[in-house]
Design a protein around this motif. Structure first.
Motif, PDB file in Angstrom:
ATOM      1  N   ALA A 176      26.667  38.020  39.689  1.00  0.00           N
ATOM      2  CA  ALA A 176      27.841  37.413  40.316  1.00  0.00           C
ATOM      3  C   ALA A 176      27.600  37.076  41.762  1.00  0.00           C
ATOM      4  CB  ALA A 176      29.038  38.352  40.180  1.00  0.00           C
ATOM      5  N   ASP A 177      26.672  37.779  42.406  1.00  0.00           N
ATOM      6  CA  ASP A 177      26.405  37.513  43.810  1.00  0.00           C
ATOM      7  C   ASP A 177      25.330  36.460  43.999  1.00  0.00           C
ATOM      8  OD1 ASP A 177      28.222  39.440  44.574  1.00  0.00           O
ATOM      9  OD2 ASP A 177      26.736  41.038  44.362  1.00  0.00           O
ATOM     10  N   ASP A 178      24.821  35.912  42.915  1.00  0.00           N
ATOM     11  CA  ASP A 178      23.680  35.025  43.029  1.00  0.00           C
ATOM     12  C   ASP A 178      23.887  33.759  42.212  1.00  0.00           C
ATOM     13  OD1 ASP A 178      21.194  34.253  43.945  1.00  0.00           O
ATOM     14  OD2 ASP A 178      20.151  35.132  42.236  1.00  0.00           O
ATOM     15  N   ARG A 179      25.085  33.239  42.255  1.00  0.00           N
ATOM     16  CA  ARG A 179      25.382  32.047  41.465  1.00  0.00           C
ATOM     17  C   ARG A 179      25.276  30.813  42.377  1.00  0.00           C
ATOM     18  NH1 ARG A 179      30.790  34.010  38.196  1.00  0.00           N
ATOM     19  NH2 ARG A 179      30.156  36.188  37.889  1.00  0.00           N
ATOM     20  N   GLY A 185      28.234  20.237  43.619  1.00  0.00           N
ATOM     21  CA  GLY A 185      29.112  19.161  43.167  1.00  0.00           C
ATOM     22  C   GLY A 185      30.573  19.500  43.344  1.00  0.00           C
ATOM     23  N   ILE A 186      30.932  20.774  43.114  1.00  0.00           N
ATOM     24  CA  ILE A 186      32.319  21.197  43.318  1.00  0.00           C
ATOM     25  C   ILE A 186      32.712  21.040  44.778  1.00  0.00           C
ATOM     26  CG2 ILE A 186      33.838  23.196  43.314  1.00  0.00           C
ATOM     27  CD1 ILE A 186      33.392  21.962  40.583  1.00  0.00           C
ATOM     28  N   ARG A 187      31.840  21.446  45.675  1.00  0.00           N
ATOM     29  CA  ARG A 187      32.138  21.291  47.099  1.00  0.00           C
ATOM     30  C   ARG A 187      32.354  19.819  47.452  1.00  0.00           C
ATOM     31  NH1 ARG A 187      31.311  25.946  49.889  1.00  0.00           N
ATOM     32  NH2 ARG A 187      29.949  27.524  48.944  1.00  0.00           N
ATOM     33  N   GLU A 188      31.516  18.940  46.900  1.00  0.00           N
ATOM     34  CA  GLU A 188      31.668  17.514  47.179  1.00  0.00           C
ATOM     35  C   GLU A 188      32.995  16.984  46.643  1.00  0.00           C
ATOM     36  OE1 GLU A 188      28.279  15.640  45.527  1.00  0.00           O
ATOM     37  OE2 GLU A 188      26.903  16.348  47.079  1.00  0.00           O
ATOM     38  N   ARG A 189      33.373  17.434  45.455  1.00  0.00           N
ATOM     39  CA  ARG A 189      34.630  16.962  44.877  1.00  0.00           C
ATOM     40  C   ARG A 189      35.817  17.386  45.732  1.00  0.00           C
ATOM     41  NH1 ARG A 189      34.399  15.178  39.599  1.00  0.00           N
ATOM     42  NH2 ARG A 189      32.491  15.628  38.441  1.00  0.00           N
ATOM     43  N   VAL A 190      35.840  18.651  46.125  1.00  0.00           N
ATOM     44  CA  VAL A 190      36.961  19.153  46.914  1.00  0.00           C
ATOM     45  C   VAL A 190      36.995  18.470  48.277  1.00  0.00           C
ATOM     46  CG1 VAL A 190      37.977  21.205  47.965  1.00  0.00           C
ATOM     47  CG2 VAL A 190      36.954  21.349  45.683  1.00  0.00           C
ATOM     48  N   ALA A 191      35.820  18.319  48.904  1.00  0.00           N
ATOM     49  CA  ALA A 191      35.783  17.677  50.220  1.00  0.00           C
ATOM     50  C   ALA A 191      36.201  16.223  50.145  1.00  0.00           C
ATOM     51  CB  ALA A 191      34.373  17.792  50.811  1.00  0.00           C
ATOM     52  N   LEU A 192      35.912  15.557  49.034  1.00  0.00           N
ATOM     53  CA  LEU A 192      36.263  14.149  48.879  1.00  0.00           C
ATOM     54  C   LEU A 192      37.769  13.928  49.002  1.00  0.00           C
ATOM     55  CD1 LEU A 192      35.346  11.260  48.176  1.00  0.00           C
ATOM     56  CD2 LEU A 192      35.607  11.872  45.765  1.00  0.00           C
ATOM     57  N   TYR A 193      38.560  14.895  48.557  1.00  0.00           N
ATOM     58  CA  TYR A 193      40.015  14.752  48.594  1.00  0.00           C
ATOM     59  C   TYR A 193      40.648  15.607  49.693  1.00  0.00           C
ATOM     60  CZ  TYR A 193      39.144  12.479  44.185  1.00  0.00           C
ATOM     61  OH  TYR A 193      38.659  11.620  43.224  1.00  0.00           O
ATOM     62  N   GLY A 194      39.833  16.000  50.679  1.00  0.00           N
ATOM     63  CA  GLY A 194      40.370  16.705  51.835  1.00  0.00           C
ATOM     64  C   GLY A 194      40.770  18.133  51.566  1.00  0.00           C
ATOM     65  N   GLY A 195      40.215  18.737  50.515  1.00  0.00           N
ATOM     66  CA  GLY A 195      40.596  20.099  50.172  1.00  0.00           C
ATOM     67  C   GLY A 195      39.773  21.154  50.885  1.00  0.00           C
ATOM     68  N   ILE A 196      40.157  22.400  50.652  1.00  0.00           N
ATOM     69  CA  ILE A 196      39.473  23.562  51.220  1.00  0.00           C
ATOM     70  C   ILE A 196      38.957  24.402  50.059  1.00  0.00           C
ATOM     71  CG2 ILE A 196      39.706  25.630  52.652  1.00  0.00           C
ATOM     72  CD1 ILE A 196      42.024  24.240  54.078  1.00  0.00           C
ATOM     73  N   LEU A 197      37.693  24.822  50.132  1.00  0.00           N
ATOM     74  CA  LEU A 197      37.067  25.539  49.025  1.00  0.00           C
ATOM     75  C   LEU A 197      36.429  26.825  49.535  1.00  0.00           C
ATOM     76  CD1 LEU A 197      36.140  25.584  46.022  1.00  0.00           C
ATOM     77  CD2 LEU A 197      34.062  24.427  46.794  1.00  0.00           C
ATOM     78  N   ARG A 198      36.637  27.896  48.746  1.00  0.00           N
ATOM     79  CA  ARG A 198      35.950  29.158  49.007  1.00  0.00           C
ATOM     80  C   ARG A 198      35.274  29.602  47.725  1.00  0.00           C
ATOM     81  NH1 ARG A 198      36.407  34.388  47.920  1.00  0.00           N
ATOM     82  NH2 ARG A 198      35.520  35.891  49.400  1.00  0.00           N
ATOM     83  N   ILE A 199      33.997  29.875  47.800  1.00  0.00           N
ATOM     84  CA  ILE A 199      33.217  30.355  46.656  1.00  0.00           C
ATOM     85  C   ILE A 199      32.469  31.602  47.089  1.00  0.00           C
ATOM     86  CG2 ILE A 199      31.354  29.813  45.045  1.00  0.00           C
ATOM     87  CD1 ILE A 199      32.014  26.895  45.324  1.00  0.00           C
ATOM     88  N   GLY A 200      32.623  32.670  46.330  1.00  0.00           N
ATOM     89  CA  GLY A 200      31.888  33.880  46.675  1.00  0.00           C
ATOM     90  C   GLY A 200      32.356  35.080  45.888  1.00  0.00           C
ATOM     91  N   PRO A 201      31.751  36.243  46.147  1.00  0.00           N
ATOM     92  CA  PRO A 201      32.115  37.475  45.429  1.00  0.00           C
ATOM     93  C   PRO A 201      33.522  37.942  45.800  1.00  0.00           C
ATOM     94  CG  PRO A 201      29.963  37.662  46.509  1.00  0.00           C
ATOM     95  CD  PRO A 201      30.601  36.454  47.058  1.00  0.00           C
TER      96      PRO A 201
END
Length: 399
Positions: free
Chosen positions: A356-359, A366-382
């Motif tokens: 889980a800590d190494d994904r 691609g998820i980051r690009e999608r969220v950034a494209l529409y001005g969103g905020i993304l957090r990914i982590g443990p």
């Protein structure tokens, strides 16, 4: 035969020295008999002037040949014509058609040189005319010189107009070229963006379905000997998943086909298809719960697809990395002005670090690009309590 005039005109345009030389020779040929006429009539010659002699004809011919170099040395040739006219006047000789050569040179300078040099040429030519008009004894000669001065100013204005028009047309061509280059650059950028979007779509589709098929195949292999019915169900799920993947890939790649009609393309998945996605993950062995909260409302198509792909990628990562006993939770909450999406899993069951800590990989990028494209905020982590989470917020206009 119809193309001959155009071809000759284009050839002369490509060889300007030849056309200028022809003009100069024609002017010089006409100036010789004109010198005799003017000497007999008394026009453009001082009172009591003698007829043309060898020196006078030589100077007239030399001056009339000056337009041959009007494109290369126009100001020098204009000065030469003025000197020849002054010399002939001092020798009591007629200038014949030298004034025509001066007009040609003034027009050329105005049409092909800068404003400062063209003004100098105009002043120089008008100065010559003024000197000749003042020194002329016959009022008719003064009137003729003043008329030539008026022609000089008229041709200078016409030459400046031609130069300004050429500059305007050149600017239009340059602007059209810049716009064409900008259009080509925009087209290339749009194509690159479209290729990147299709690559993300293909990655999300392939990664999700192949991961589910891999898990199902592994389960079928383990129970093949002891539970044939379970293995058969797993194989059926693999078959169905493969067909779904092929259908989605055909829809995505279909945008590259120029002959495909819009009606032939199925709509892209969105939030409404997330329950079906969750059911697929449950069938694959990932215990998943789903909450869709908030008011009902249509979402922008891009955001709708981005939310679906985010949930799909996050659940696929959970299926691949969280472990066989993992659980996942999906929450989609639509609020005024915002859409929140959260996907969590409990990793190895209870806070254990590990996969889980190494994904990492292209999917999360691609998820980051999608969220950034529409001005969103993304957090990914443990998660602090163990496991992994993907948390995104998309800004929405009031709908």
């Amino acid at each position: 035969m119809r193309n001959t005039p155009g071809g000759l005109r284009a050839w002369l345009h490509g060889h300007p020295l030849i056309s200028d030389a022809a003009l100069a020779v024609a002017l010089a040929a006409a100036a010789v008999p004109c010198a005799y006429v003017t000497s007999l009539s008394g026009f453009d010659a001082p009172a009591g002037a003698a007829g043309p002699d060898a020196l006078g004809l030589t100077l007239i011919v030399a001056g009339c040949l000056s337009p041959a170099l009007r494109r290369r040395l126009p100001f020098t040739m204009l000065f030469l014509v003025g000197v020849v006219e002054m010399t002939l006047a001092s020798l009591d000789r007629s200038g014949s058609l030298l004034w025509v050569a001066a007009l040609v040179l003034v027009y050329t300078i105005a049409a092909r040189r800068g404003l400062a040099l063209s003004l100098c040429a105009l002043v120089l030519s008008l100065t010559y005319r003024a000197v000749f008009a003042v020194t002329a004894a016959d009022p008719g000669d003064r009137t003729a010189h003043l008329f030539v001065a008026l022609l000089t100013m008229t041709l200078w204005i016409a030459g400046r107009g031609v130069r300004l028009r050429r500059a305007y047309l050149a600017e239009l061509r340059d602007r059209a070229g810049r716009m064409e280059r900008a259009r080509e650059a925009d087209t290339r950028a749009a194509r690159a963006e479209e290729r990147s979007r299709i690559a993300r779509e293909l990655h999300d589709v392939v990664a999700h379905h192949v991961s589910v098929m891999t898990v199902q195949a592994s389960a079928a292999r383990r129970v093949l000997a002891t539970n044939p019915d379970g293995a058969r169900e797993a194989l059926s799920a693999i078959e169905e998943m493969g067909r779904t993947a092929m259908a989605e890939m055909r829809n995505i790649v279909g945008v590259l086909r120029t002959d495909a009609a819009p009606a032939e393309r199925n709509p892209q998945p969105g939030v409404q298809e997330i329950p079906t996605l969750v059911d697929q993950m449950r069938e694959a062995g990932l215990r998943t719960q789903l909450w869709i909260e908030g008011r009902e409302g249509s979402l922008p198509p891009g955001v709708d697809l981005a939310v679906y792909r985010l949930v799909q990628e996050a659940l696929t990562n959970s299926l691949r990395h969280a472990g066989p006993q993992a659980r996942a939770w999906v929450t989609v909450r639509q609020e005024p002005g915002e859409l929140a999406v959260r996907v969590e899993d409990d990793g190895q069951g209870s806070g254990a670090a590990g996969p889980a800590d190494d994904r990492t990989g292209h999917g999360l990028v691609g998820i980051r690009e999608r969220v950034a494209l529409y001005g969103g905020i993304l957090r990914i982590g443990p998660r602090p309590e163990g496991g992994f989470e993907v948390n995104a917020r998309f800004p929405l206009k009031d709908v």
